[in-house]
Design a protein around this motif. Sequence first.
Motif, PDB file in Angstrom:
ATOM      1  N   TRP A 176     -16.649  -2.459   2.041  1.00  0.00           N
ATOM      2  CA  TRP A 176     -17.394  -3.362   2.911  1.00  0.00           C
ATOM      3  C   TRP A 176     -18.630  -3.852   2.157  1.00  0.00           C
ATOM      4  O   TRP A 176     -19.157  -3.140   1.288  1.00  0.00           O
ATOM      5  N   TYR A 195     -15.729   6.267  12.878  1.00  0.00           N
ATOM      6  CA  TYR A 195     -14.746   5.330  12.336  1.00  0.00           C
ATOM      7  C   TYR A 195     -14.542   4.246  13.375  1.00  0.00           C
ATOM      8  O   TYR A 195     -14.155   4.526  14.505  1.00  0.00           O
ATOM      9  N   ARG A 196     -14.816   2.986  13.021  1.00  0.00           N
ATOM     10  CA  ARG A 196     -14.808   1.909  14.009  1.00  0.00           C
ATOM     11  C   ARG A 196     -13.419   1.296  14.155  1.00  0.00           C
ATOM     12  O   ARG A 196     -12.906   0.639  13.245  1.00  0.00           O
ATOM     13  N   ASP A 197     -12.835   1.519  15.318  1.00  0.00           N
ATOM     14  CA  ASP A 197     -11.558   0.913  15.679  1.00  0.00           C
ATOM     15  C   ASP A 197     -11.470   0.945  17.199  1.00  0.00           C
ATOM     16  O   ASP A 197     -11.227   1.996  17.792  1.00  0.00           O
ATOM     17  N   THR A 253     -12.708  -5.436  12.026  1.00  0.00           N
ATOM     18  CA  THR A 253     -12.501  -4.117  12.634  1.00  0.00           C
ATOM     19  C   THR A 253     -12.125  -4.208  14.111  1.00  0.00           C
ATOM     20  O   THR A 253     -12.157  -3.210  14.818  1.00  0.00           O
ATOM     21  N   ASN A 302     -18.314   2.855   8.478  1.00  0.00           N
ATOM     22  CA  ASN A 302     -17.463   3.146   9.634  1.00  0.00           C
ATOM     23  C   ASN A 302     -15.989   2.903   9.351  1.00  0.00           C
ATOM     24  O   ASN A 302     -15.214   2.529  10.233  1.00  0.00           O
ATOM     25  N   HIS A 303     -15.620   3.107   8.095  1.00  0.00           N
ATOM     26  CA  HIS A 303     -14.227   3.103   7.668  1.00  0.00           C
ATOM     27  C   HIS A 303     -14.090   4.269   6.702  1.00  0.00           C
ATOM     28  O   HIS A 303     -14.942   5.159   6.696  1.00  0.00           O
ATOM     29  N   THR A 353     -14.549   2.489   1.194  1.00  0.00           N
ATOM     30  CA  THR A 353     -13.997   1.205   1.621  1.00  0.00           C
ATOM     31  C   THR A 353     -14.997   0.113   1.242  1.00  0.00           C
ATOM     32  O   THR A 353     -16.183   0.221   1.591  1.00  0.00           O
ATOM     33  N   SER A 410     -11.437  12.561   6.958  1.00  0.00           N
ATOM     34  CA  SER A 410     -11.401  11.626   8.079  1.00  0.00           C
ATOM     35  C   SER A 410     -10.157  11.905   8.895  1.00  0.00           C
ATOM     36  O   SER A 410      -9.061  12.082   8.330  1.00  0.00           O
ATOM     37  N   GLN A 434      -8.685   9.768  10.453  1.00  0.00           N
ATOM     38  CA  GLN A 434      -7.851   8.579  10.337  1.00  0.00           C
ATOM     39  C   GLN A 434      -7.000   8.598   9.067  1.00  0.00           C
ATOM     40  O   GLN A 434      -6.095   7.784   8.915  1.00  0.00           O
TER      41      GLN A 434
END
Length: 260
Positions: free
Chosen positions: A152, A69-71, A194, A145-146, A150, A127, A129
């Motif tokens: 994208w 997960y991209r953050d 992101t 990566n969400h 999602t 997840s 998140q």
Amino acid sequence: MCLIVFGYNAHPNYRLIFAANRDEQYARPTRGAQFWNSHPDILAGKDLEAGGTWMGISRAGEFSAVTNYRDPNITKEDPPSRGKLTLNFLINKTDPLSYLQELHQEADNYQGFNLLTGNINTLGYYSNQEGIVRSLSPGIYGLSNHLLNTPWPKVQRSKNKLSHVLNKQKVSTEALFDLLGDDVKAPEDQLPDTGIPREVEKEISPIFIKGEEYGTRCSTVLLINKHNTVTFIERRYKPATQEIKEENSFEFEIKIPQIN
């Protein structure tokens, strides 16, 4: 993996139709998919740096795959490898949803992740998140990566392409690899935000990434038909190209353990 698209009980002839790209630093050492000497029933690639895997399947039909997960705001001090989440499920042979429920108790120890766990009867998603264990219904799904689905650009594009593949009576593995080879970058006005620089966001926006130091290392197609036959094909690429340097292909029948 960094892009996964799959149809779960979404075709009359297949339980699972799964296509994924693993995106990673080119310098990170990796072994291609094979049955592991230490766990002979597990078919998976191996991250030689941390010892885990990004996806795999067992001879009994247990299946798992992970994406990051991209953050950049998520920071952990010396977190465990997320590749162990996938491997531990395959080793422990736990019910998919029970595994995710147990994982929830310690999920905050890890950097952000999405995890799929399943067998021929159930497919679960979690997840750290979101913190919710989900049992997936039949349908077409995309994951990058969400969170799951999602929208994208690469997720929407891959789901649309998969829906066309599923319109055929027999699913073509080559059509799935063609889907995974799409290297079209997203338009500027559709890029997600992101927390990374926009030029980097643009560079990693395609389904297939060809960056200078980071990009798509391998593509994997996995089919499980209604007769429980598994087809698993992995293609590994030379850095920053779609030139295949290795292909690993397997086919086997799922052997469901007998309960006495």
